[in-house]
Design an enzyme around this catalytic site. Structure first.
Site, PDB file in Angstrom:
ATOM      1  N   HIS A   1       0.832  -1.196   0.000  1.00 21.71           N
ATOM      2  CA  HIS A   1       0.000   0.000   0.000  1.00 21.71           C
ATOM      3  C   HIS A   1       0.874   1.256   0.000  1.00 21.71           C
ATOM      4  O   HIS A   1       2.061   1.204   0.317  1.00 21.71           O
ATOM      5  CB  HIS A   1      -0.932  -0.018   1.205  1.00 21.71           C
ATOM      6  CG  HIS A   1      -2.034  -1.037   1.079  1.00 21.71           C
ATOM      7  ND1 HIS A   1      -3.020  -1.198   2.005  1.00 21.71           N
ATOM      8  CD2 HIS A   1      -2.285  -1.951   0.100  1.00 21.71           C
ATOM      9  CE1 HIS A   1      -3.853  -2.152   1.618  1.00 21.71           C
ATOM     10  NE2 HIS A   1      -3.417  -2.642   0.464  1.00 21.71           N
TER      11      HIS A   1
ATOM     12  N   GLU B   1       1.097   3.859   1.896  1.00 26.88           N
ATOM     13  CA  GLU B   1       1.738   4.246   3.166  1.00 26.88           C
ATOM     14  C   GLU B   1       3.034   3.469   3.358  1.00 26.88           C
ATOM     15  O   GLU B   1       4.066   4.014   3.762  1.00 26.88           O
ATOM     16  CB  GLU B   1       0.811   3.927   4.345  1.00 26.88           C
ATOM     17  CG  GLU B   1      -0.534   4.617   4.323  1.00 26.88           C
ATOM     18  CD  GLU B   1      -1.607   3.791   3.610  1.00 26.88           C
ATOM     19  OE1 GLU B   1      -1.305   3.204   2.543  1.00 26.88           O
ATOM     20  OE2 GLU B   1      -2.743   3.755   4.113  1.00 26.88           O
TER      21      GLU B   1
ATOM     22  N   ALA C   1     -25.121   6.607 -39.530  1.00 27.58           N
ATOM     23  CA  ALA C   1     -25.952   7.132 -40.621  1.00 27.58           C
ATOM     24  C   ALA C   1     -27.090   6.149 -40.889  1.00 27.58           C
ATOM     25  O   ALA C   1     -27.107   5.042 -40.338  1.00 27.58           O
ATOM     26  CB  ALA C   1     -25.104   7.323 -41.876  1.00 27.58           C
TER      27      ALA C   1
ATOM     28  N   TRP D   1     -16.002   7.420 -39.642  1.00 31.89           N
ATOM     29  CA  TRP D   1     -15.978   7.670 -38.196  1.00 31.89           C
ATOM     30  C   TRP D   1     -16.818   8.882 -37.891  1.00 31.89           C
ATOM     31  O   TRP D   1     -16.751   9.852 -38.630  1.00 31.89           O
ATOM     32  CB  TRP D   1     -14.533   7.944 -37.713  1.00 31.89           C
ATOM     33  CG  TRP D   1     -13.635   6.777 -37.912  1.00 31.89           C
ATOM     34  CD1 TRP D   1     -12.671   6.630 -38.849  1.00 31.89           C
ATOM     35  CD2 TRP D   1     -13.601   5.582 -37.110  1.00 31.89           C
ATOM     36  NE1 TRP D   1     -12.025   5.424 -38.708  1.00 31.89           N
ATOM     37  CE2 TRP D   1     -12.590   4.769 -37.626  1.00 31.89           C
ATOM     38  CE3 TRP D   1     -14.333   5.128 -36.009  1.00 31.89           C
ATOM     39  CZ2 TRP D   1     -12.291   3.515 -37.093  1.00 31.89           C
ATOM     40  CZ3 TRP D   1     -14.027   3.886 -35.485  1.00 31.89           C
ATOM     41  CH2 TRP D   1     -13.017   3.093 -36.028  1.00 31.89           C
TER      42      TRP D   1
ATOM     43  N   THR E   1     -24.503  -5.338 -31.497  1.00 28.23           N
ATOM     44  CA  THR E   1     -23.328  -4.567 -31.909  1.00 28.23           C
ATOM     45  C   THR E   1     -22.249  -5.485 -32.480  1.00 28.23           C
ATOM     46  O   THR E   1     -21.594  -5.159 -33.471  1.00 28.23           O
ATOM     47  CB  THR E   1     -22.774  -3.766 -30.702  1.00 28.23           C
ATOM     48  OG1 THR E   1     -23.791  -2.866 -30.269  1.00 28.23           O
ATOM     49  CG2 THR E   1     -21.524  -2.979 -31.074  1.00 28.23           C
TER      50      THR E   1
ATOM     51  N   GLY F   1     -24.981  -1.427 -28.092  1.00 32.03           N
ATOM     52  CA  GLY F   1     -25.655  -0.395 -28.854  1.00 32.03           C
ATOM     53  C   GLY F   1     -26.750   0.304 -28.075  1.00 32.03           C
ATOM     54  O   GLY F   1     -26.855   0.190 -26.858  1.00 32.03           O
TER      55      GLY F   1
END
Ligand code: AOF
Ligand code: ZN
Length: 340
Positions: free
Chosen positions: A53, A55, A170, A177, A203, A276
């Site tokens: 960690h 510390e 579109a 893009w 997608t 999507g």
């Protein structure tokens, strides 16, 4: 020492925290140690689950220059309440006590059940504790980990790139893009910082995305988030999402809560939902989005391909109100970060 001085030390600790990985189960934590005059004499940050960690890193750093345990008068400034538990590593509160640290400064409490209580242990051992320095800033910086911990589910970021009129493709489905190069690189850096990326089967079938995180030169980042496909439709194994660049799972569910439950089991702290529109809408409707990132490109497309379908909002009074927390230009696009 003046509060202003502790704040600037905390500012440094917050910067150090960001040197550690944003992904992974653990928080990003930074720490500095100040000497009796308030100079920063040691620094540390957490490099990810299983490693020391922040510390402890700072204590190790100081050990290199002065004798251990340290003389009285040293102050540790940490971005999170020191832990009080044996997890993958030992309790930092005890490490600070053993090192002879006189004072510990932190901005926010540890929300964990087992890990909390570090401040109390420090006080019980005669260490002065100052809590709340730069609290808001630290909370903001640690929001992903804090939210995931508090809600016991992944922090969900929803991301899309759209035209100014909110279209993500579109009319013919083409979308390469919409956003410019800088936005697309930003989106790759965002992927590098999360644990998992989610898309729907639709997608995958329509766009065949790879869903990996790549740098400006097209090289794969060392950390690749888990790729998650949500939905019941069959996806053939020759789709790019199943290539060997990163791990992939399909969760055969349509309910976002079921998906989050599964990802919680897999210790996903930060999930990026990329589409999507059906899935995006489902997450919003179920109130499961913590943050929105929208790349708005200066184009108009019109047509039916909207970023979001129906949200079941009948009138203005039910509109989902967001607050923009960050905005900037990325090339010619507008970057917007927002949350409820
Ligand atoms: C960190 N890094 O610098 C600090 C943390 O499983 P462990 O032992 O790594 O413990 C993780 C927990 O420790 C974490 O959830 C948080 O509550 C506390 N503090 N964690 O990863 C650090 N200071
Ligand atoms: Zn710790």
């Amino acid at each position: 020492m003046q509060l202003k001085h502790l704040e600037s030390a905390m500012q440094r600790s917050l910067e150090l925290a960001l040197l550690g990985p944003a992904w992974g189960v653990n928080p990003q934590v930074g720490a500095v140690i100040l000497d009796q005059e308030g100079r920063i004499v040691a620094e540390g940050y957490h490099k990810g689950a299983g490693t020391a960690h922040a510390e402890v890193m700072a204590i190790e750093d100081l050990k290199r220059s002065i004798s251990y345990p340290f003389a009285p008068g040293y102050t540790a400034v940490v971005t999170l309440e020191p832990c009080n538990h044996f997890g993958r590593t030992g309790p930092c509160a005890q490490a600070l006590i053993d090192a002879g640290i006189s004072r510990v400064v932190f901005p926010i409490k540890d929300p964990g059940n087992e890990s909390a209580g570090g401040a109390q242990r420090l006080r019980d051992n005669g260490v002065e504790v100052i809590e709340g320095v730069l609290r808001e800033k630290a909370k903001e910086q640690a929001r992903v980990w804090l939210t995931a911990k508090q809600l016991a589910r992944p922090f969900v970021t929803l991301k899309w790139a759209s035209s100014l009129d909110g279209r993500i493709a579109a009319a013919d489905g083409s979308s390469k893009w919409i956003s410019g190069e800088e936005s697309r690189q930003d989106a790759h850096d965002l992927r590098r910082d999360v644990d998992a990326i989610l898309v729907g089967t639709g997608t995958v079938l329509a766009d065949d995305p790879e869903l990996t995180a790549r740098d400006r030169t097209g090289n794969y980042y060392a950390h690749q988030p888990l790729r998650v496909v949500m939905g019941e439709r069959e996806i053939s194994s020759d789709r790019r999402i199943f290539n060997d660049k990163a791990a992939t799972i399909q969760i055969r569910a349509r309910n976002p809560q079921v998906v989050l439950d599964e990802l919680t089991k897999r210790e996903v702290k930060h999930l990026l939902v990329e589409g999507g529109s059906k899935i995006v809408s489902e997450f919003i409707r179920n109130n499961l989005v913590d943050e929105f990132i929208i790349y708005l490109a200066p184009l108009l497309l019109g047509g039916p391909r909207l970023a979001i379908n129906d949200l079941g909002i009948p009138g203005m009074s039910e509109a989902l109100k967001l607050r923009i927390t960050e905005q900037k230009l990325l090339g010619e696009d507008l970057f917007i970060r927002a949350r409820r």
